[in-house]
Design a protein around this motif. Sequence first.
Motif, PDB file in Angstrom:
ATOM      1  N   ASP A   1       1.891   0.586  -3.040  1.00 24.55           N
ATOM      2  CA  ASP A   1       2.996   1.100  -3.846  1.00 24.55           C
ATOM      3  C   ASP A   1       2.377   1.895  -4.998  1.00 24.55           C
ATOM      4  N   PRO A   2       2.335   3.240  -4.899  1.00 24.45           N
ATOM      5  CA  PRO A   2       1.682   4.039  -5.935  1.00 24.45           C
ATOM      6  C   PRO A   2       2.475   4.132  -7.230  1.00 24.45           C
ATOM      7  N   VAL A   3       3.755   3.758  -7.189  1.00 24.76           N
ATOM      8  CA  VAL A   3       4.580   3.813  -8.405  1.00 24.76           C
ATOM      9  C   VAL A   3       4.247   2.638  -9.324  1.00 24.76           C
ATOM     10  N   ARG A   4       4.271   1.440  -8.768  1.00 26.54           N
ATOM     11  CA  ARG A   4       3.956   0.235  -9.540  1.00 26.54           C
ATOM     12  C   ARG A   4       2.459  -0.084  -9.517  1.00 26.54           C
ATOM     13  N   LYS A   5       1.708   0.673  -8.708  1.00 24.06           N
ATOM     14  CA  LYS A   5       0.250   0.546  -8.611  1.00 24.06           C
ATOM     15  C   LYS A   5      -0.147  -0.860  -8.189  1.00 24.06           C
ATOM     16  N   VAL A   6       0.442  -1.285  -7.055  1.00 23.37           N
ATOM     17  CA  VAL A   6       0.159  -2.600  -6.489  1.00 23.37           C
ATOM     18  C   VAL A   6       0.044  -2.477  -4.969  1.00 23.37           C
ATOM     19  N   ILE A   7      -0.504  -3.514  -4.345  1.00 24.51           N
ATOM     20  CA  ILE A   7      -0.584  -3.625  -2.891  1.00 24.51           C
ATOM     21  C   ILE A   7       0.194  -4.863  -2.476  1.00 24.51           C
ATOM     22  N   TYR A   8       1.170  -4.721  -1.579  1.00 25.12           N
ATOM     23  CA  TYR A   8       1.925  -5.857  -1.061  1.00 25.12           C
ATOM     24  C   TYR A   8       1.215  -6.426   0.157  1.00 25.12           C
TER      25      TYR A   8
ATOM     26  N   PHE B   1       4.941 -14.022   0.419  1.00 24.84           N
ATOM     27  CA  PHE B   1       4.834 -12.577   0.240  1.00 24.84           C
ATOM     28  C   PHE B   1       4.165 -12.339  -1.108  1.00 24.84           C
ATOM     29  N   TYR B   2       3.071 -11.568  -1.086  1.00 28.29           N
ATOM     30  CA  TYR B   2       2.230 -11.395  -2.260  1.00 28.29           C
ATOM     31  C   TYR B   2       2.186  -9.933  -2.704  1.00 28.29           C
ATOM     32  N   ARG B   3       1.697  -9.752  -3.917  1.00 31.36           N
ATOM     33  CA  ARG B   3       1.262  -8.416  -4.325  1.00 31.36           C
ATOM     34  C   ARG B   3      -0.036  -8.564  -5.112  1.00 31.36           C
ATOM     35  N   PHE B   4      -0.886  -7.563  -4.957  1.00 31.31           N
ATOM     36  CA  PHE B   4      -2.151  -7.524  -5.693  1.00 31.31           C
ATOM     37  C   PHE B   4      -2.062  -6.410  -6.720  1.00 31.31           C
ATOM     38  N   VAL B   5      -2.351  -6.756  -7.979  1.00 25.75           N
ATOM     39  CA  VAL B   5      -2.292  -5.803  -9.084  1.00 25.75           C
ATOM     40  C   VAL B   5      -3.730  -5.497  -9.507  1.00 25.75           C
ATOM     41  N   PRO B   6      -4.290  -4.372  -9.066  1.00 28.71           N
ATOM     42  CA  PRO B   6      -5.682  -4.079  -9.420  1.00 28.71           C
ATOM     43  C   PRO B   6      -5.849  -3.865 -10.921  1.00 28.71           C
ATOM     44  N   THR B   7      -7.008  -4.225 -11.414  1.00 27.16           N
ATOM     45  CA  THR B   7      -7.330  -3.944 -12.814  1.00 27.16           C
ATOM     46  C   THR B   7      -7.275  -2.443 -13.071  1.00 27.16           C
ATOM     47  N   THR B   8      -7.800  -1.679 -12.119  1.00 29.57           N
ATOM     48  CA  THR B   8      -7.761  -0.215 -12.166  1.00 29.57           C
ATOM     49  C   THR B   8      -7.230   0.286 -10.839  1.00 29.57           C
ATOM     50  N   TRP B   9      -6.164   1.069 -10.857  1.00 36.05           N
ATOM     51  CA  TRP B   9      -5.602   1.588  -9.613  1.00 36.05           C
ATOM     52  C   TRP B   9      -6.621   2.483  -8.913  1.00 36.05           C
TER      53      TRP B   9
ATOM     54  N   HIS C   1       5.784  -2.211   5.085  1.00 32.28           N
ATOM     55  CA  HIS C   1       5.878  -0.762   4.889  1.00 32.28           C
ATOM     56  C   HIS C   1       6.550  -0.469   3.561  1.00 32.28           C
ATOM     57  N   TYR C   2       5.990   0.466   2.788  1.00 30.28           N
ATOM     58  CA  TYR C   2       6.566   0.874   1.500  1.00 30.28           C
ATOM     59  C   TYR C   2       7.026   2.324   1.562  1.00 30.28           C
ATOM     60  N   ALA C   3       8.182   2.613   0.955  1.00 32.52           N
ATOM     61  CA  ALA C   3       8.652   3.986   0.756  1.00 32.52           C
ATOM     62  C   ALA C   3       9.788   3.977  -0.257  1.00 32.52           C
ATOM     63  N   ASN C   4       9.779   4.936  -1.164  1.00 34.20           N
ATOM     64  CA  ASN C   4      10.916   5.196  -2.049  1.00 34.20           C
ATOM     65  C   ASN C   4      11.429   3.949  -2.770  1.00 34.20           C
TER      66      ASN C   4
ATOM     67  N   VAL D   1      10.227  -1.922  -0.288  1.00 37.43           N
ATOM     68  CA  VAL D   1       9.224  -2.416   0.646  1.00 37.43           C
ATOM     69  C   VAL D   1       9.932  -3.261   1.698  1.00 37.43           C
ATOM     70  N   TRP D   2       9.584  -3.008   2.958  1.00 37.74           N
ATOM     71  CA  TRP D   2      10.116  -3.771   4.084  1.00 37.74           C
ATOM     72  C   TRP D   2       8.982  -4.582   4.700  1.00 37.74           C
ATOM     73  N   PHE D   3       9.280  -5.795   5.143  1.00 40.40           N
ATOM     74  CA  PHE D   3       8.298  -6.559   5.904  1.00 40.40           C
ATOM     75  C   PHE D   3       9.019  -7.412   6.938  1.00 40.40           C
TER      76      PHE D   3
END
Length: 385
Positions: A180-187, A197-205, A258-261, A264-266
């Motif tokens: 997700d480039p908007v929130r800068k995370v990976i689901y 269901f998780y998300r990873f928030v990188p220290t640096t995108w 899958h992420y878009a707009n 996120v769908w899973f």
Amino acid sequence: MERRSLLRAAVLGGTSAALGGTLWRGAAYAAPAQPGTGPYGSLGSPDANGIRLPSGFTSRVIARSGQRVGSTSYTWHNAPDGGACYADGTGWIYVSNSEINPSGGASAVKFSSTGAITGAYRILSNTRQNCAGGKTPWNTWLSCEEVSLGYVYETDPWGTNAAAQRAAMGRFKHEAAAADPVRKVIYLTEDETDGRFYRFVPTTWGNLSSGKLQVMVAGSATSGSFTWADIPDPDGSPTATRSQVAGSKSFNGGEGCHYANDTVWFTTKGDNRVWQLNLLTSTYELAYDDSLVNGTAPLTGVDNITGTSSGDLFVAEDGGNMEICVITPDDVVASFLRVEGQSSSEITGPAFSPDGTRLYFSSQRGTSGSSSGGITYEVTGPFRS
């Protein structure tokens, strides 16, 4: 593109009816779609590759497990699974995981602008049961181990840079990833009967070597609001990540993502559902639930998922009728293709070429029903843009 879910449609006006894979809404009732029809029409007879496709579409075999890819010297891996496509000048690359344990890993096939195969090579080795994964905005492939205390590996589709283990993304039975480039995370999805269901928030995108692993917190209902909470111990030992946060929501067998707009769908295979998270409102609901359509929709055994610029979702079946089904933005659920004669296999790795005119996917175990019988295909035709 905004998508109205089947769950919401089912409660509008208090009435609904499932007709040929479409959930019709009260006063919006129209003539029923026929089984197997949708935006692309009915499926034709099996082609030379045993694939039933709508009119105007054709298929070809790209690779077979244990055999050389095209005219290259590279031997394609067993049990092909999750995949993605990457632009490569005027051509493109398709990457594919290998869901075997041990060995696993991932490979890539390179195409020219005309679709000719120009190369094939290994991009990840000596890992375990690499199932699904996800593409990053900086053009790497996240290959996920579907084993207890599995890792995410970040790989280079061009095979130039060495793969890197991303331990900060957590150790659990990984399935898929979506950036997700908007929130800068990976689901991230987890393939357990009580997975999370998780998300990873990188220290640096753009750098996945450090950051925070978080889990979705919500009630037990099929719709509502959600929040995120930090996982105290991402390495999952001695306490599994799914058991560390009180109130984290359980999902039955997380699969594709899958992420878009801002959505996120899973998918969850244990209950045959497609979930939808609205990231602007922090709410979740069902985008597809076969119990709401009384088993009349063609989609069963939900697994890998991808999407197109038109807002269509393409969902691969693990078993079922060996189909890839399409869910349109107006909730039509229809078969897009069916692979005949391979009932002991599953469909994996759906991904579109950068221009959206070619769909790649695999039959993980092919006609033999063995991991050594995998077949990777390409379908070309007039996809909706």
